[in-house]
Design an enzyme around this catalytic site. Structure first.
Site, mmCIF file in Angstrom:
data_model
loop_
_atom_site.group_PDB
_atom_site.id
_atom_site.type_symbol
_atom_site.label_atom_id
_atom_site.label_comp_id
_atom_site.label_asym_id
_atom_site.label_seq_id
_atom_site.Cartn_x
_atom_site.Cartn_y
_atom_site.Cartn_z
ATOM 1 N N THR A 75 0.821 -1.225 0.000
ATOM 2 C CA THR A 75 0.000 0.000 0.000
ATOM 3 C C THR A 75 0.847 1.264 0.000
ATOM 4 O O THR A 75 0.466 2.269 -0.605
ATOM 5 C CB THR A 75 -0.912 0.001 1.253
ATOM 6 O OG1 THR A 75 -1.809 -1.089 1.134
ATOM 7 C CG2 THR A 75 -1.702 1.283 1.381
ATOM 8 N N ASP A 98 1.562 -6.653 -4.452
ATOM 9 C CA ASP A 98 0.694 -6.688 -3.279
ATOM 10 C C ASP A 98 1.228 -7.875 -2.475
ATOM 11 O O ASP A 98 1.484 -8.946 -3.050
ATOM 12 C CB ASP A 98 -0.756 -6.935 -3.708
ATOM 13 C CG ASP A 98 -1.722 -6.881 -2.532
ATOM 14 O OD1 ASP A 98 -2.629 -6.043 -2.557
ATOM 15 O OD2 ASP A 98 -1.569 -7.705 -1.593
ATOM 16 N N SER A 99 1.395 -7.725 -1.166
ATOM 17 C CA SER A 99 2.110 -8.785 -0.444
ATOM 18 C C SER A 99 1.317 -10.088 -0.365
ATOM 19 O O SER A 99 1.860 -11.118 0.031
ATOM 20 C CB SER A 99 2.532 -8.321 0.944
ATOM 21 O OG SER A 99 1.436 -8.263 1.806
ATOM 22 N N SER A 100 0.062 -10.071 -0.768
ATOM 23 C CA SER A 100 -0.683 -11.332 -0.846
ATOM 24 C C SER A 100 -0.088 -12.216 -1.939
ATOM 25 O O SER A 100 -0.331 -13.431 -1.963
ATOM 26 C CB SER A 100 -2.160 -11.076 -1.139
ATOM 27 O OG SER A 100 -2.707 -10.332 -0.080
ATOM 28 N N THR A 141 1.608 -4.860 4.074
ATOM 29 C CA THR A 141 1.446 -5.272 5.470
ATOM 30 C C THR A 141 0.830 -6.671 5.597
ATOM 31 O O THR A 141 1.070 -7.355 6.591
ATOM 32 C CB THR A 141 0.541 -4.285 6.237
ATOM 33 O OG1 THR A 141 -0.720 -4.183 5.566
ATOM 34 C CG2 THR A 141 1.188 -2.928 6.351
ATOM 35 N N ASP A 142 0.061 -7.091 4.587
ATOM 36 C CA ASP A 142 -0.716 -8.336 4.750
ATOM 37 C C ASP A 142 0.149 -9.542 5.107
ATOM 38 O O ASP A 142 -0.221 -10.339 5.964
ATOM 39 C CB ASP A 142 -1.509 -8.641 3.468
ATOM 40 C CG ASP A 142 -2.665 -7.672 3.265
ATOM 41 O OD1 ASP A 142 -2.958 -6.895 4.194
ATOM 42 O OD2 ASP A 142 -3.262 -7.681 2.174
HETATM 43 N N1 ASP Z 1 -2.756 -5.549 0.381
HETATM 44 C C1 ASP Z 1 -1.648 -4.720 0.791
HETATM 45 C C2 ASP Z 1 -0.397 -5.575 0.804
HETATM 46 O O1 ASP Z 1 -0.196 -6.340 1.700
HETATM 47 C C3 ASP Z 1 -1.917 -4.119 2.125
HETATM 48 C C4 ASP Z 1 -0.828 -3.226 2.657
HETATM 49 O O2 ASP Z 1 0.210 -3.012 2.113
HETATM 50 O O3 ASP Z 1 -1.048 -2.678 3.738
HETATM 51 O O4 ASP Z 1 0.394 -5.478 -0.106
#
Ligand code: ASP
Length: 347
Positions: A19, A63-65, A95-96
């Site tokens: 994000t 995206d970390s997913s 963050t994910d």
């Molecule tokens: N979906 C985002 C990720 O993990 C959320 C984030 O960065 O806070 O890449």
């Protein structure tokens, strides 16, 4: 890109996505990663540090997913390649799954003596109320911090919302608040207020002082199986019977308990007999697995299930994948799972 080592403090920022560097698509309204150059333009304050700050940008930004062991390895090898030219590393990451990546990296590095600080944000850095600026600026300061010529925090950490945590002790606990992470079973390593206050007594220092070594093999023949009241024999058995399965993180109730139903114990015994490693991790955020405390965990202990003590699920699954990848015997894997390798377990 890599700088020549000089007396100026050098920090390498590795942008993997998340994000912090995303923009909103006008039509769909969804968030997707943008070019990293724009991020640094949003934080001119970084220029006020008298540091040599260089960047590596992953393409595509993720995206970390979408993270997986091959990207963990890419991050680790980028650090290895630049290790001698920088005093510290800041990894910008979604963050994910940040807690998984930070845990995985903590196991990959041997003899680490420089900071690897993961951070990101809940709001993109271009937005007015972004939390990304503070997270990035303070992470850079922590990555640069030294005492007596040595890094103050020579371990893999997550810095978020004014707190520095050990990476393999951290979980993402909130998808809305700026305080997205916490670490229940281990204290914060530093708290940023007017000053950054380090709790030196809690900071991990690698025992061996040899040259940096990076172990880059993972085995993904693993599963996390979360217990719930009413889980059926059919479902439980079919998971344990997955062809090629080598390791299970069994997320149990309370201090490591499961139903005493005989079919469940038999399934576990059969899996262990086949050489599958079963690691017991509690579903509770705080506390630890104590097999044998209740009747409902005694059979697990007797069957050869390994206690994960107070490890997070994120640390447990990445450690299991890591150890299975090292070509160790089942017995060695069990021994290493049960003891702290990088401060992920309280003994
Ligand atoms: N979906 C985002 C990720 O993990 C959320 C984030 O960065 O806070 O890449």
């Amino acid at each position: 890109m890599a700088s020549e080592k000089s007396s100026i403090t050098s920090i390498l920022i590795i942008y993997t996505g998340g994000t912090i560097g995303m923009v909103q698509h006008l039509e769909s309204g969804t968030l997707a990663p943008v070019k990293f150059d724009q991020i640094l333009k949003e934080v001119p304050e970084l220029n006020k540090f008298n540091y040599n700050i260089q960047t590596v940008i992953f393409n595509p930004a993720l995206d970390s997913s979408n993270m997986n062991p091959s990207v963990w390895i890419k991050i680790a090898l980028t650090i290895k390649k630049n290790y001698n030219n920088y005093d510290g590393f800041v990894i910008l990451h979604g963050t994910d799954t940040m807690a998984y990546t930070a845990s995985a990296l903590s196991f990959m590095f041997e003899n680490l003596d420089k900071p690897i600080i993961f951070t990101g944000s809940q709001l993109p850095i271009g937005t007015i109320r972004t939390d990304g600026k503070e997270n990035l600026i303070t992470s850079v300061e922590i990555a640069a911090a030294k005492e007596g010529g040595k890094s103050k925090v020579p371990e893999v950490c997550i810095y978020f919302d004014f707190k520095l945590f050990r990476g393999n002790r951290t979980v993402k606990s909130d998808s809305e608040q700026f305080s997205a992470f916490h670490s229940v079973n281990y204290p914060a390593l530093a708290v940023a207020g007017v000053d950054i206050r380090y709790s030196s007594e809690f900071i991990y220092h690698s025992e061996n002082k040899g040259i940096l070594k990076v172990n880059t093999r993972f085995d993904d023949n693993v599963v996390i199986l979360k217990m719930f009241p009413g889980i059926s024999e059919r479902v439980f058995k079919s998971i344990l019977d997955i062809p090629g399965l080598k390791g299970i993180v069994l997320e149990t109730f309370g201090s490591g308990n499961v139903p005493t139903t005989q079919w469940l114990i038999n399934c576990i015994k059969r899996a262990i007999k086949k050489g599958i490693v079963v690691l017991n991790i509690t579903q509770c955020e705080g506390g630890r697995v104590l097999m044998g405390q209740y009747e409902t965990s005694l059979e697990l202990l007797n069957s050869g299930v390994v206690s994960g003590k107070d490890m997070t699920t994120e640390a447990a699954i990445t450690k299991l994948m890591f150890l299975l990848g090292q070509g160790l015997s089942t017995n060695e894997i069990k021994i290493y799972l049960n003891k702290s390798l990088r401060g992920e377990i309280s003994e």
